[in-house]
Write an enzyme that holds these catalytic residues in place. Structure first.
Site, PDB file in Angstrom:
ATOM      1  N   LYS A 273       0.869  -1.182   0.000  1.00 34.94           N
ATOM      2  CA  LYS A 273       0.000   0.000   0.000  1.00 34.94           C
ATOM      3  C   LYS A 273       0.905   1.230   0.000  1.00 34.94           C
ATOM      4  CE  LYS A 273      -4.453   1.253   0.520  1.00 34.94           C
ATOM      5  NZ  LYS A 273      -5.101   0.950   1.814  1.00 34.94           N
ATOM      6  N   HIS A 274       0.726   2.091  -0.977  1.00 34.66           N
ATOM      7  CA  HIS A 274       1.522   3.323  -1.076  1.00 34.66           C
ATOM      8  C   HIS A 274       3.020   3.032  -1.039  1.00 34.66           C
ATOM      9  CE1 HIS A 274      -2.189   5.477  -0.924  1.00 34.66           C
ATOM     10  NE2 HIS A 274      -2.460   5.091   0.312  1.00 34.66           N
ATOM     11  N   HIS A 513      14.926   5.578   0.115  1.00 32.20           N
ATOM     12  CA  HIS A 513      14.267   6.878   0.261  1.00 32.20           C
ATOM     13  C   HIS A 513      13.282   7.134  -0.856  1.00 32.20           C
ATOM     14  CE1 HIS A 513      17.847   7.444   2.866  1.00 32.20           C
ATOM     15  NE2 HIS A 513      17.000   8.144   3.576  1.00 32.20           N
TER      16      HIS A 513
END
Length: 513
Positions: A273-274, A513
């Site tokens: 998710k995301h 990141h």
């Protein structure tokens, strides 16, 4: 007005009809080699290129159009009296239209066992040169490098007697995009043959897959491109079996799920998710693995993406259909399982046959920043065996070591600062993307849907303070894996020893990141 055209194509789609239409309009046609042969065989009158240059094609066709009588005819500016006077003095006839596409370099290197010699022989020289000459002088010359443009050019000629400047400009732009792509592809191929370092000037080339409805948000335009060449195991190689087109966010999330899944050989399911994993499970079969991934976080998986490395069977499909899932990705589907999944209109079903195939060793990871581009090797390693060491008094049990390896694979792929709790092939809690590591630990514990006691913990980077170890110990974590390398490593080790926790250092960090 177009009086003379030069046609020389490798891709002969539509070229016969195009040439015949030009001939009907009274256009003289110059052609070369194989193209001339095809046109003549189909009733098109052709002027051989050697009749124009006064010089025979030579060196197995390597040299035929590199001549002033060709490029003078292309580059002469029609509104420049001096240019026209020179053409007359040199007996050069202007060329008003060029239809050229290039030797099939991409198709050649895509073949199994293609040799360097074959690739080099399919590097076009005369074609790009003529295309660039015509495109530079696009005000006076119509240049076509894509067979898809034949129809629109003919329509303008039939309706208006000429090709508009706007069309000629767009066609010229397409030429420079095309030749830039062609040259970048050659450079990339040659660089990879010797595993050369990245150059001082880096040029990328990708091919459009599709226009997307929008980007991360509805007000952002977006396009999906793919790398040229073999893309086995990547999302661009997937076959959509059901559902609407993928969105920008779908593609980004699905890619993350697939890359994490590649870490596992046993039956495994990854829920994302995301871009972050919200549940990962490995089991004795794919049904067992799915239940483990689901139970880690039944809330977050709703509306998410699930990827698995085994064929989906009927009962797994039935479990998936109990909730709303955006995308399912698997190497294959049993027929009855596929019918069950298709019963939901909005689910996207993707088949990716080589879902476990990892990226090549020279693959690159790129991040666009304002005004620049960051490029690095893809993070293909997990750890170096020789650097793996136990640093605490207690050594992990066999089961703990298996859990640590499982958790380490997951934490490698979640956003930093990242913490993963796991037990018996199942994530227990995931704390991704925090601005400090203790919050990541606290979130992983707090958000856990399964008791943490008896689980292990993985951290993508070292602990700057021993508070993370202490927090984990209070919740019942029995073993920890982390890179090590902090100036306060000893404090974390002492804290682990205080609570009887086994700790393993990998010597390798996995920031994401």
């Amino acid at each position: 007005m177009i009086k003379r055209a030069l046609i020389s194509v490798s891709d002969k789609r539509g070229i016969i009809d195009f040439a015949k239409k030009l001939q009907e309009m009274g256009v003289e046609i110059i052609s070369t080699g194989g193209t001339a042969k095809v046109l003549v065989e189909n009733g098109v009158k052709v002027i051989p290129i050697s009749d124009v240059t006064g010089f025979p094609e030579c060196l197995d066709g390597r040299v035929k159009t590199l001549h002033p009588k060709v490029h003078g005819g292309l580059l002469a500016m029609r509104d420049n009296p001096e240019h026209l006077k020179q053409l007359e003095n040199l007996n050069i006839v202007p060329i008003d239209l060029v239809a050229i596409n290039l030797y099939p370099f991409k198709e050649t290197i895509a073949k199994e066992n293609a040799t360097l010699e074959e690739a080099i022989e399919n590097i076009d020289i005369g074609g790009p040169t003529m295309l660039r000459s015509a495109a530079k002088n696009h005000k006076d010359v119509t240049v076509i490098c894509n067979p898809d443009d034949y129809t629109s050019v003919l329509e303008e000629l039939e309706n208006n007697g000429e090709v508009s400047y706007d069309t000629k400009y767009k066609l010229a732009l397409r030429v420079f995009e095309h030749t830039a792509h062609y040259d970048a592809l050659i450079a990339d191929y040659l660089r990879k043959q010797i595993d050369a370092p990245l150059p001082d000037v880096f040029t990328m080339t990708f091919e459009k897959v599709q226009d997307l409805r929008y980007g991360e948000n509805p007000h952002q335009k977006a396009v999906f491109y793919k790398e040229v060449g073999k893309n086995e195991g990547s999302l661009v190689d997937a076959i959509k079996l059901h559902g609407k087109e993928l969105s920008f966010n779908n593609i980004n999330d699905a890619n993350g799920a697939i890359e994490l899944l590649k870490e596992y050989e046993e039956p495994t399911v990854v829920a994302v998710k995301h871009t972050n994993a919200c549940g990962v499970g490995s089991g004795y079969d794919i049904y067992d693995a799915y239940l483990k991934a689901y139970k880690c976080d039944p809330v977050s998986i709703f509306g998410g993406i699930v990827a698995m490395n085994r064929t989906i069977d009927k009962r797994t499909a039935e479990e998936i259909n109990k909730i709303f899932i955006e995308i399912v990705i698997a190497p294959d589907y049993d027929e009855d399982a596929l019918e069950i999944l298709k019963s939901k209109k909005n689910i996207r079903i993707l088949k990716l046959a080589n879902i476990n195939k990892k990226q090549s060793k020279n693959a690159l990871d790129m991040k666009k920043v304002n005004g620049g581009l960051l490029i690095q090797d893809v993070d293909n390693e997990l750890f170096v065996e020789e650097e793996l060491k136990v640093v605490t008094e207690r050594i992990p049990t066999k089961r703990e070591m298996e859990d640590l390896m499982f958790a380490w694979k997951v934490v490698k792929h979640i956003k930093s600062n990242g913490i993963v709790l796991a037990r018996e092939g199942q994530t227990i809690g995931i704390g991704p993307g925090q601005v400090n590591r203790i919050w990541a630990v606290e979130n992983a514990i707090k958000q856990s849907n399964i008791p943490v006691k008896g689980s292990v913990m993985a951290s993508d980077a070292f602990f700057p303070f021993p508070d993370c170890v202490e927090e984990a110990a209070k919740s019942g974590v029995t073993a920890i894996i982390q890179p090590g390398g902090s100036i306060k490593d000893e404090a974390s080790i002492e804290m682990a020893n205080k609570y009887g926790i086994a700790m393993v250092f990998t010597g390798m960090r996995h920031f994401k990141h």
